[in-house]
Design a protein around this motif. Structure first.
Motif, PDB file in Angstrom:
ATOM      1  N   GLY A 179       0.826  -1.192   0.000  1.00 41.89           N
ATOM      2  CA  GLY A 179       0.000   0.000   0.000  1.00 41.89           C
ATOM      3  C   GLY A 179       0.864   1.247   0.000  1.00 41.89           C
ATOM      4  O   GLY A 179       2.097   1.166   0.028  1.00 41.89           O
ATOM      5  N   GLN A 180       0.212   2.398  -0.015  1.00 42.97           N
ATOM      6  CA  GLN A 180       0.934   3.670  -0.076  1.00 42.97           C
ATOM      7  C   GLN A 180       1.361   4.146   1.312  1.00 42.97           C
ATOM      8  O   GLN A 180       2.174   5.074   1.419  1.00 42.97           O
ATOM      9  N   GLY A 181       0.803   3.526   2.345  1.00 40.70           N
ATOM     10  CA  GLY A 181       1.179   3.862   3.709  1.00 40.70           C
ATOM     11  C   GLY A 181       0.233   4.839   4.373  1.00 40.70           C
ATOM     12  O   GLY A 181      -0.458   5.633   3.713  1.00 40.70           O
ATOM     13  N   THR A 182       0.195   4.780   5.689  1.00 46.46           N
ATOM     14  CA  THR A 182      -0.568   5.733   6.495  1.00 46.46           C
ATOM     15  C   THR A 182       0.316   6.155   7.664  1.00 46.46           C
ATOM     16  O   THR A 182       0.946   5.316   8.304  1.00 46.46           O
ATOM     17  N   GLN A 183       0.381   7.449   7.913  1.00 45.26           N
ATOM     18  CA  GLN A 183       1.313   7.980   8.903  1.00 45.26           C
ATOM     19  C   GLN A 183       0.730   7.900  10.304  1.00 45.26           C
ATOM     20  O   GLN A 183      -0.419   8.313  10.540  1.00 45.26           O
ATOM     21  N   VAL A 184       1.523   7.391  11.220  1.00 46.02           N
ATOM     22  CA  VAL A 184       1.181   7.378  12.641  1.00 46.02           C
ATOM     23  C   VAL A 184       2.225   8.196  13.377  1.00 46.02           C
ATOM     24  O   VAL A 184       3.423   7.937  13.251  1.00 46.02           O
ATOM     25  N   THR A 185       1.748   9.176  14.137  1.00 41.36           N
ATOM     26  CA  THR A 185       2.643  10.021  14.927  1.00 41.36           C
ATOM     27  C   THR A 185       2.207   9.971  16.378  1.00 41.36           C
ATOM     28  O   THR A 185       1.039  10.245  16.688  1.00 41.36           O
ATOM     29  N   VAL A 186       3.124   9.594  17.247  1.00 40.13           N
ATOM     30  CA  VAL A 186       2.835   9.491  18.668  1.00 40.13           C
ATOM     31  C   VAL A 186       3.598  10.598  19.384  1.00 40.13           C
ATOM     32  O   VAL A 186       4.824  10.580  19.452  1.00 40.13           O
ATOM     33  N   SER A 187       2.863  11.557  19.899  1.00 40.92           N
ATOM     34  CA  SER A 187       3.513  12.706  20.535  1.00 40.92           C
ATOM     35  C   SER A 187       2.559  13.373  21.508  1.00 40.92           C
ATOM     36  O   SER A 187       1.352  13.421  21.232  1.00 40.92           O
TER      37      SER A 187
END
Length: 124
Positions: free
Chosen positions: A116-124
């Protein structure tokens, strides 16, 4: 075609569920996997599931992440709990259409034919 969704910005300790829809053809009994890639790092395998619902996990996520699939919806999932900043990455789903089981070294990117093209996960 594999299409991920569900990424976003979350606080440490929170949960998130990613989805990957298989488009264009019927979901088959093959090995499906989730990978992630943080900036400046190599893509790493997170979890995998085969046609018989057997699962494999990377040590780093064992006990916190759960991979599942709904063949009737052509969808692969990744439930992530207890997210920490080191979970920040682009998350990708991948399909190995050649076999209906996942190997012990499911983290080998060369085994997968579709991404897939990817999905961004940001933990902050």
């Amino acid at each position: 075609q594999l299409v991920e969704s569900g990424g976003g910005l979350v606080q440490p300790g929170r949960s998130l569920r990613l989805s990957c829809v298989v488009q264009g053809y019927r979901y088959r009994s093959n090995c499906m996997a989730w990978f992630r890639q943080a900036p400046g790092k190599e893509r790493e395998g997170v979890a995998a599931i085969d046609g018989s619902y057997n699962t494999r996990y990377a040590d780093a996520v064992q006990g916190r992440f759960t991979i599942s699939q709904d063949k009737t919806r052509n969808t692969l999932y990744l439930q992530m709990t207890g997210l920490q900043p080191d979970g920040t990455a682009m998350y990708y789903c991948a399909a190995d259409w050649r076999r209906d089981w996942c190997s012990v070294n499911f983290w080998d990117v060369g085994q997968y034919q579709d991404w897939g093209q990817g999905t961004q996960v940001t933990v902050s």
